[in-house]
Design an enzyme around this catalytic site. Structure first.
Site, mmCIF file in Angstrom:
data_model
loop_
_atom_site.group_PDB
_atom_site.id
_atom_site.type_symbol
_atom_site.label_atom_id
_atom_site.label_comp_id
_atom_site.label_asym_id
_atom_site.label_seq_id
_atom_site.Cartn_x
_atom_site.Cartn_y
_atom_site.Cartn_z
ATOM 1 N N SER A 196 -11.030 -0.301 3.633
ATOM 2 C CA SER A 196 -9.676 -0.649 4.857
ATOM 3 C C SER A 196 -9.499 0.582 5.462
ATOM 4 O O SER A 196 -8.894 1.406 4.946
ATOM 5 C CB SER A 196 -8.683 -0.788 4.628
ATOM 6 O OG SER A 196 -9.055 -2.651 3.460
ATOM 7 N N ARG B 101 0.885 -0.972 0.118
ATOM 8 C CA ARG B 101 -0.021 -0.157 0.634
ATOM 9 C C ARG B 101 0.845 1.411 0.291
ATOM 10 O O ARG B 101 0.482 2.357 0.936
ATOM 11 C CB ARG B 101 -1.323 -0.368 1.668
ATOM 12 C CG ARG B 101 -1.551 -1.045 1.387
ATOM 13 C CD ARG B 101 -2.589 -1.093 0.198
ATOM 14 N NE ARG B 101 -2.986 -1.975 -0.001
ATOM 15 C CZ ARG B 101 -3.523 -3.365 -0.267
ATOM 16 N NH1 ARG B 101 -2.649 -3.143 -1.119
ATOM 17 N NH2 ARG B 101 -4.418 -4.301 -0.174
ATOM 18 N N GLU C 145 -4.851 3.813 6.650
ATOM 19 C CA GLU C 145 -4.003 3.486 4.930
ATOM 20 C C GLU C 145 -4.901 5.072 3.803
ATOM 21 O O GLU C 145 -3.795 5.142 2.749
ATOM 22 C CB GLU C 145 -5.255 2.177 4.353
ATOM 23 C CG GLU C 145 -4.332 1.674 3.216
ATOM 24 C CD GLU C 145 -5.462 0.894 2.749
ATOM 25 O OE1 GLU C 145 -5.359 0.059 3.365
ATOM 26 O OE2 GLU C 145 -5.961 1.134 1.223
HETATM 27 C C1 LIG Z 1 -15.496 0.378 -0.407
HETATM 28 C C2 LIG Z 1 -14.052 0.617 -0.853
HETATM 29 C C3 LIG Z 1 -12.823 -0.717 -0.619
HETATM 30 C C4 LIG Z 1 -11.576 -0.827 -1.082
HETATM 31 N N1 LIG Z 1 -10.945 -1.374 -1.585
HETATM 32 C C5 LIG Z 1 -9.657 -1.465 -1.238
HETATM 33 C C6 LIG Z 1 -9.024 -3.132 -1.713
HETATM 34 O O1 LIG Z 1 -9.232 -3.868 -1.800
HETATM 35 N N2 LIG Z 1 -7.431 -2.723 -1.922
HETATM 36 C C7 LIG Z 1 -6.659 -1.085 -1.873
HETATM 37 O O2 LIG Z 1 -5.659 -1.268 -2.183
HETATM 38 N N3 LIG Z 1 -7.801 -0.143 -1.651
HETATM 39 C C8 LIG Z 1 -8.898 -0.368 -1.860
HETATM 40 N N4 LIG Z 1 -9.815 0.896 -1.514
HETATM 41 C C9 LIG Z 1 -9.205 2.097 -1.362
HETATM 42 C C10 LIG Z 1 -9.097 2.785 -2.693
HETATM 43 O O3 LIG Z 1 -10.419 2.235 -3.795
HETATM 44 C C11 LIG Z 1 -7.862 2.933 -3.398
HETATM 45 O O4 LIG Z 1 -6.673 3.521 -2.718
HETATM 46 C C12 LIG Z 1 -7.981 3.653 -5.458
HETATM 47 O O5 LIG Z 1 -7.003 3.483 -5.645
HETATM 48 C C13 LIG Z 1 -8.391 5.208 -4.410
HETATM 49 O O6 LIG Z 1 -8.479 5.557 -5.899
HETATM 50 P P1 LIG Z 1 -9.277 6.928 -5.966
HETATM 51 O O7 LIG Z 1 -9.106 7.703 -7.794
HETATM 52 O O8 LIG Z 1 -10.632 7.147 -5.213
HETATM 53 O O9 LIG Z 1 -7.869 8.772 -5.273
HETATM 54 P P2 LIG Z 1 -8.361 9.184 -4.865
HETATM 55 O O10 LIG Z 1 -9.310 8.835 -3.887
HETATM 56 O O11 LIG Z 1 -8.900 10.448 -5.455
HETATM 57 O O12 LIG Z 1 -6.331 9.783 -4.107
HETATM 58 C C14 LIG Z 1 -5.734 8.810 -2.958
HETATM 59 C C15 LIG Z 1 -4.766 9.216 -3.446
HETATM 60 O O13 LIG Z 1 -4.322 9.061 -4.716
HETATM 61 C C16 LIG Z 1 -3.692 10.366 -5.000
HETATM 62 N N5 LIG Z 1 -3.614 10.568 -6.655
HETATM 63 C C17 LIG Z 1 -4.924 10.177 -7.145
HETATM 64 N N6 LIG Z 1 -4.600 10.361 -8.778
HETATM 65 C C18 LIG Z 1 -3.513 10.001 -8.744
HETATM 66 C C19 LIG Z 1 -3.056 10.753 -10.066
HETATM 67 N N7 LIG Z 1 -3.691 10.380 -10.722
HETATM 68 N N8 LIG Z 1 -1.009 10.946 -9.894
HETATM 69 C C20 LIG Z 1 -0.806 11.487 -9.007
HETATM 70 N N9 LIG Z 1 -1.968 11.281 -8.030
HETATM 71 C C21 LIG Z 1 -2.569 10.588 -7.584
HETATM 72 C C22 LIG Z 1 -4.001 11.403 -4.645
HETATM 73 O O14 LIG Z 1 -3.799 12.826 -4.256
HETATM 74 C C23 LIG Z 1 -4.530 10.993 -2.972
HETATM 75 O O15 LIG Z 1 -3.086 11.195 -2.276
HETATM 76 C C24 LIG Z 1 -10.937 0.563 -1.267
HETATM 77 C C25 LIG Z 1 -11.871 1.537 -0.966
HETATM 78 C C26 LIG Z 1 -13.323 1.751 -0.357
HETATM 79 C C27 LIG Z 1 -14.175 2.948 -0.917
#
Ligand SMILES: Cc1cc2nc3c(=O)[nH]c(=O)nc-3n(C[C@H](O)[C@H](O)[C@H](O)COP(=O)(O)OP(=O)(O)OC[C@H]3O[C@@H](n4cnc5c(N)ncnc54)[C@H](O)[C@@H]3O)c2cc1C
Length: 345
Positions: free
Chosen positions: A245, A171, A341
């Site tokens: 998580s 992570r 996380e």
């Molecule tokens: C119900 C649920 C279940 C989940 N299950 C999992 C799982 O099984 N495994 C897991 O690993 N994660 C899980 N997650 C966490 C999440 O899905 C991941 O971390 C996902 O990759 C976040 O994507 P996002 O586009 O929403 O990122 P955001 O929340 O928008 O951003 C997260 C971080 O990434 C940065 N960021 C976003 N996009 C970019 C970009 N294009 N360039 C540079 N930096 C960027 C942001 O600045 C921030 O620091 C879960 C979340 C939820 C709500």
């Protein structure tokens, strides 16, 4: 002729409540949507926005907003999915950072390309998938990663990084460390290995094999199983706000683990290939009696203690207060410091 900076369509005072899956209240002082590398460069070259601090936002499924955001919010909306290379050993698929991760997983299977099925239904964007090296059911992004393109927020240059450049960990990656807020991932290339081998070593998937009698499932079946398992276990952010998580699973030495087992024989633990031991953070939190508890509008999900939820009108401050109280009690009982996380803003 208009100046380049006049073409940066910055939106003032944008509510972020619907742009984060926790549904937390926060306002972006300014927000700009980017669809191309050139859009990012226009921001970098802009006399005002070029120097401003930036916060990069994807689908908002891994952030906790504790206050309004003064930094320029760069909302990544780069579109497109295509097969870029068909090699004897792999398919290489490229996706724009703004694509929904789960849509990419579905697209690959619809095009006969297997390998991402264990990562189905993880919320969020393609561009964020390398940031915390998303993982689920025995597969991590790094296992399927080829390369990515990132636009430097200081120079405006597009640079391609391989896995070594991303420095993936559990992570974790360079984007959670010194490149945070300094670079925008615009495209990600995934490597889906040929021939395909299912990854089924995870307990919930082994149960599915036992239930269905399919010991040699195809990729579509694994995808369906993963979707079903996730829907049963995790709250749907559309119905109940959450960020998945909330804590990483702590990794301890075998000695620390033996010490905990001596006191709590039931502790859920997984030996790692490097000799360390991963503990189930959800089990530790549950053991401290937190399941179902709340502080203000923030609560611990009844079905999975690792997930903190918004029971309605929670603030980011309440979520953090709850998280800290959980960290203290887990430290008090097990001597283990849980690490959040999501990214706290
Ligand atoms: C119900 C649920 C279940 C989940 N299950 C999992 C799982 O099984 N495994 C897991 O690993 N994660 C899980 N997650 C966490 C999440 O899905 C991941 O971390 C996902 O990759 C976040 O994507 P996002 O586009 O929403 O990122 P955001 O929340 O928008 O951003 C997260 C971080 O990434 C940065 N960021 C976003 N996009 C970019 C970009 N294009 N360039 C540079 N930096 C960027 C942001 O600045 C921030 O620091 C879960 C979340 C939820 C709500």
């Amino acid at each position: 002729m208009p100046h380049a900076h006049q073409t940066v369509p910055v939106e003032p005072r944008v509510s972020l409540r619907t742009l984060n899956t926790f549904g937390l209240p926060a306002v972006a002082a300014n927000l700009v949507r980017i669809r191309t590398d050139a859009d990012v460069r226009r921001i970098v070259d802009h006399p005002q926005w070029g120097r401003a601090p930036k916060f990069v936002l994807g689908g908002g499924s891994n952030v906790v907003f504790t206050h309004d955001v003064d930094a320029l919010v760069v909302k990544v909306e780069v579109p497109g999915i295509r097969l870029v290379q068909e090699r004897a050993d792999a398919w290489i698929v490229e996706a724009g950072a703004g694509e929904v991760w789960h849509d990419l997983v579905t697209w690959t299977l619809d095009h006969g390309i297997a390998g991402l099925e264990n990562l189905a239904l993880i919320p969020g964007s393609v561009g964020a998938s390398p940031v915390q090296n998303i993982g689920a059911y025995g597969v991590e992004l790094k296992d399927r990663f080829e390369s990515l393109d990132v636009v430097d927020l200081v120079t405006g240059r597009t640079v391609t990084l391989d896995a070594v450049g991303c420095n993936f960990g559990y992570r974790d990656s360079v984007f959670k460390r010194h490149l945070q807020g300094k670079a925008v991932i615009v495209r990600v290339r995934l490597r889906c290995p040929r021939p395909w081998q299912p990854v089924l070593g995870y307990l919930d998937l082994e149960r599915k094999i036992a239930e269905t009698g399919h010991s040699h499932p195809d990729a579509r079946m694994v995808y369906d199983w993963v979707c079903a398992i996730r829907r049963a276990k995790l709250p749907d952010p559309k119905l109940i706000g959450n960020a998945g998580s909330f804590f990483k699973n702590p990794v301890v030495t075998p000695e620390q683990c033996r010490d905990i087992i001596g006191r709590d024989p039931e502790v859920v633990h997984y030996p790692m290939p490097d000799g360390s031991v991963k503990l189930a953070a959800g089990w530790l939190i549950d053991a401290c009696g937190w399941k179902g508890k709340s502080i203000g509008g923030a609560g611990v999900y009844e079905k999975q203690a690792l997930v903190l939820v918004n029971r309605g009108n929670a603030t980011g401050g309440e979520v953090l207060t709850l998280a800290r109280a959980i960290q203290e009690s887990v430290y008090g009982r097990f001597g283990i410091r849980l690490e959040p996380e999501p990214v706290v803003v």
